[in-house]
Design a protein around this motif. Sequence first.
Motif, short mmCIF file in Angstrom:
data_model
loop_
_atom_site.label_atom_id
_atom_site.label_comp_id
_atom_site.label_asym_id
_atom_site.label_seq_id
_atom_site.Cartn_x
_atom_site.Cartn_y
_atom_site.Cartn_z
N VAL A 141 40.55 -14.72 56.49
CA VAL A 141 40.51 -13.57 57.40
C VAL A 141 41.58 -12.54 57.05
CG1 VAL A 141 40.71 -12.80 59.78
CG2 VAL A 141 39.46 -14.91 59.24
N MET A 142 42.85 -12.95 57.00
CA MET A 142 43.94 -12.03 56.72
C MET A 142 43.79 -11.31 55.38
SD MET A 142 46.83 -10.46 57.14
CE MET A 142 47.78 -11.13 58.49
N PRO A 143 43.51 -12.02 54.27
CA PRO A 143 43.34 -11.31 52.99
C PRO A 143 42.17 -10.33 53.01
CG PRO A 143 43.69 -13.65 52.62
CD PRO A 143 43.47 -13.48 54.09
N PHE A 144 41.10 -10.66 53.73
CA PHE A 144 39.96 -9.74 53.80
C PHE A 144 40.37 -8.44 54.49
CE2 PHE A 144 36.09 -12.81 53.35
CZ PHE A 144 36.57 -13.19 52.12
N PHE A 145 41.14 -8.53 55.55
CA PHE A 145 41.62 -7.32 56.23
C PHE A 145 42.49 -6.49 55.29
CE2 PHE A 145 40.81 -9.23 60.54
CZ PHE A 145 39.99 -8.21 60.99
N LEU A 146 43.41 -7.14 54.59
CA LEU A 146 44.30 -6.42 53.68
C LEU A 146 43.51 -5.79 52.53
CD1 LEU A 146 47.16 -9.06 53.54
CD2 LEU A 146 47.30 -6.81 54.61
N LEU A 210 49.91 -7.75 62.63
CA LEU A 210 49.87 -6.29 62.57
C LEU A 210 51.07 -5.73 61.81
CD1 LEU A 210 48.63 -5.28 66.15
CD2 LEU A 210 47.34 -5.39 64.02
N GLN A 211 52.22 -6.39 61.94
CA GLN A 211 53.39 -5.94 61.19
C GLN A 211 53.17 -6.09 59.70
OE1 GLN A 211 53.30 -7.77 64.02
NE2 GLN A 211 55.35 -8.08 64.84
N ARG A 212 52.54 -7.19 59.30
CA ARG A 212 52.26 -7.40 57.87
C ARG A 212 51.27 -6.36 57.36
NH1 ARG A 212 50.87 -13.25 55.48
NH2 ARG A 212 53.12 -13.22 55.20
N ILE A 213 50.24 -6.08 58.14
CA ILE A 213 49.28 -5.06 57.74
C ILE A 213 49.96 -3.70 57.64
CG2 ILE A 213 47.20 -3.81 58.46
CD1 ILE A 213 46.15 -6.40 59.64
N ALA A 214 50.86 -3.40 58.58
CA ALA A 214 51.56 -2.11 58.57
C ALA A 214 52.41 -1.95 57.31
CB ALA A 214 52.45 -2.00 59.82
N ILE A 215 53.14 -2.99 56.94
CA ILE A 215 53.98 -2.92 55.74
C ILE A 215 53.13 -2.76 54.49
CG2 ILE A 215 55.62 -4.20 54.32
CD1 ILE A 215 56.65 -5.47 56.92
N SER A 216 52.06 -3.55 54.39
CA SER A 216 51.18 -3.47 53.24
C SER A 216 50.52 -2.10 53.16
CB SER A 216 50.11 -4.57 53.31
OG SER A 216 50.70 -5.85 53.37
N PHE A 217 50.06 -1.61 54.30
CA PHE A 217 49.43 -0.29 54.35
C PHE A 217 50.40 0.80 53.90
CE2 PHE A 217 49.42 3.57 56.96
CZ PHE A 217 48.22 4.15 56.59
N LEU A 218 51.64 0.74 54.38
CA LEU A 218 52.59 1.80 54.08
C LEU A 218 52.92 1.84 52.59
CD1 LEU A 218 54.42 4.04 55.11
CD2 LEU A 218 56.19 2.32 55.52
N LEU A 219 53.21 0.70 51.99
CA LEU A 219 53.56 0.69 50.57
C LEU A 219 52.38 1.09 49.70
CD1 LEU A 219 55.72 0.19 48.49
CD2 LEU A 219 55.10 -2.23 48.45
N CYS A 419 45.11 -14.80 44.60
CA CYS A 419 44.06 -14.61 43.61
C CYS A 419 42.70 -15.07 44.14
CB CYS A 419 44.40 -15.37 42.33
SG CYS A 419 45.79 -14.69 41.40
N VAL A 420 42.66 -16.26 44.72
CA VAL A 420 41.38 -16.81 45.20
C VAL A 420 40.81 -15.95 46.32
CG1 VAL A 420 40.33 -18.77 46.40
CG2 VAL A 420 41.88 -19.17 44.48
N THR A 421 41.63 -15.58 47.29
CA THR A 421 41.13 -14.84 48.45
C THR A 421 40.78 -13.39 48.08
OG1 THR A 421 43.43 -14.39 49.10
CG2 THR A 421 42.31 -16.25 50.14
N ALA A 422 41.57 -12.76 47.22
CA ALA A 422 41.24 -11.40 46.79
C ALA A 422 39.95 -11.39 45.97
CB ALA A 422 42.39 -10.80 45.99
N GLY A 423 39.78 -12.38 45.10
CA GLY A 423 38.54 -12.48 44.34
C GLY A 423 37.34 -12.72 45.24
N ALA A 424 37.52 -13.58 46.25
CA ALA A 424 36.44 -13.84 47.21
C ALA A 424 36.10 -12.58 47.99
CB ALA A 424 36.84 -14.97 48.16
N ALA A 425 37.12 -11.81 48.36
CA ALA A 425 36.88 -10.55 49.05
C ALA A 425 36.08 -9.59 48.17
CB ALA A 425 38.21 -9.91 49.46
#
Length: 493
Positions: A141-146, A210-219, A419-425
């Motif tokens: 779930v989390m990697p798919f959102f990112l 949400l904090q993790r998504i915010a940091i990833s989004f900003l960078l 790697c696995v989750t990003a590839g699955a996404a």
Amino acid sequence: MGSYQLIREKKGTNDARLRWDPQQQGGDVQIQGETKNLLSPRIDVITSESTKDNDLELSFQKFVASPTSPLSTLPKSSGDHIGGHHFRMSNKNGGSNGRLLSLDIFRGITVALMIFVEYAGGLYPAINHSPWDGITLADFVMPFFLFIVGVSLALAYKNLPCRLTATGKAVHRALKLLILGLFLQGGYFHGIKNLTYGVDVERIRWTGILQRIAISFLLAAMCEIWLKGDNKVNSGQSLLKRYHQQWAMAIIVTALYLSLFYGLYVPDWEYQMPMDVSSSEAKIFTVKCGVRGDTGPACNAVGMIDRKILGIQHLYTRAIYGRSKECSVNSPNYGPLPLDAPSWCQAPFDPEGLLSSLMAIVTCFIGLHYGHIIVHFKDHKVRIQQWLIPSSCLVLLGVICDCLGMHVNKVLYSFSYMCVTAGAAGFLFTAVYMMVDVWGYRHWTTVLKWMGTNALLIYILVSCNILPVILQGFYWSRPDNNILTVIGIGPKK
């Protein structure tokens, strides 16, 4: 005020015509990233053009630019806009070539998956988050959102009239997510079965989803705004060259994670636990470590960095490894401690910690790459090919790393897990794109599209338990007599 439509005459052909619709109002459209408008108050001719190009948008651009086209005589204003009426791209079934529907559908599928594992994970432990090493359905779930955040950023920033303005807006959005995350996951709400609220700032949880998504989004947003070239893209190699600075940043972040994770020395540490609920006395537990590169729950660098920087009192208290065999007699569910349970079983551990968030940022960068493919390649086959190759490589690399000892681990957000989750996404996004945007199977997408466009609202109400907290606030006679009790969620006394 009317509009113009470029309509494909027959499915499977490249024949097109320009039609004037006096009843259609406005609606600027993006054609290869540029908004086009028509100034002339009236065009009576209907034109057609056949072309060997696979992309109808390219054909229309050539048609507009052609000296024989009636549109070529229209006056242009500054910024390459033609004012007045509007045109939009569409096909016979009424679909629009603006926003990709697959973006919202992918996000909607992720939200549906989040809700499913949130409520079914307790009944079926096989789909709940893995207690440590390994991967389950919930761990995607989390990697798919990112991933989809990265894809959306590439489309949102493909045309930037002002980089400073875009930077300001990105910072503002990230700050809003950070504050919202602190409010929802910092401990202010005490969850189901508890009508109290409020948090001690000395024990507030600083990190969260949400904090993790915010940091990833900003960078990722800063890199997309400031770090991209201007060379023309006509192949996969030229695409990598245009965004080589972003790839360099992703490599640097990955190298930083790996060097800190495997290079930092983790000393012995201790924590305190109250003797019982009503007692103010605490028992001190000591955890023996003195190692480097450990991937277990007790002595990894991810937990050490969080304890040193954030403070152990600010970490998530219900650690995921509390469901492991070493820490629960009811594993893979939470339960009483075994008699020989190790000292670290009750220690706080944050699944969205500082070091592990570095690899989450890389997932967002990978999503950016998939979005760049949408921006620069218009042919369906080329897009799908450009997506499937990196998806396959990522999954294969992740499996190889797992076999070599760099285990797939969601809590640590290990390199193999990324790697696995990003590839699955990437595979899932490609499949959704083919079904929805290529083959046109859209009759089943209404609910998922709604969920995708309201993902944050649904997350707040459902996953953060805000809706149950609100519902349990309405009771009769006693607090335990509420709607949640009736449907079997609240406590029965």
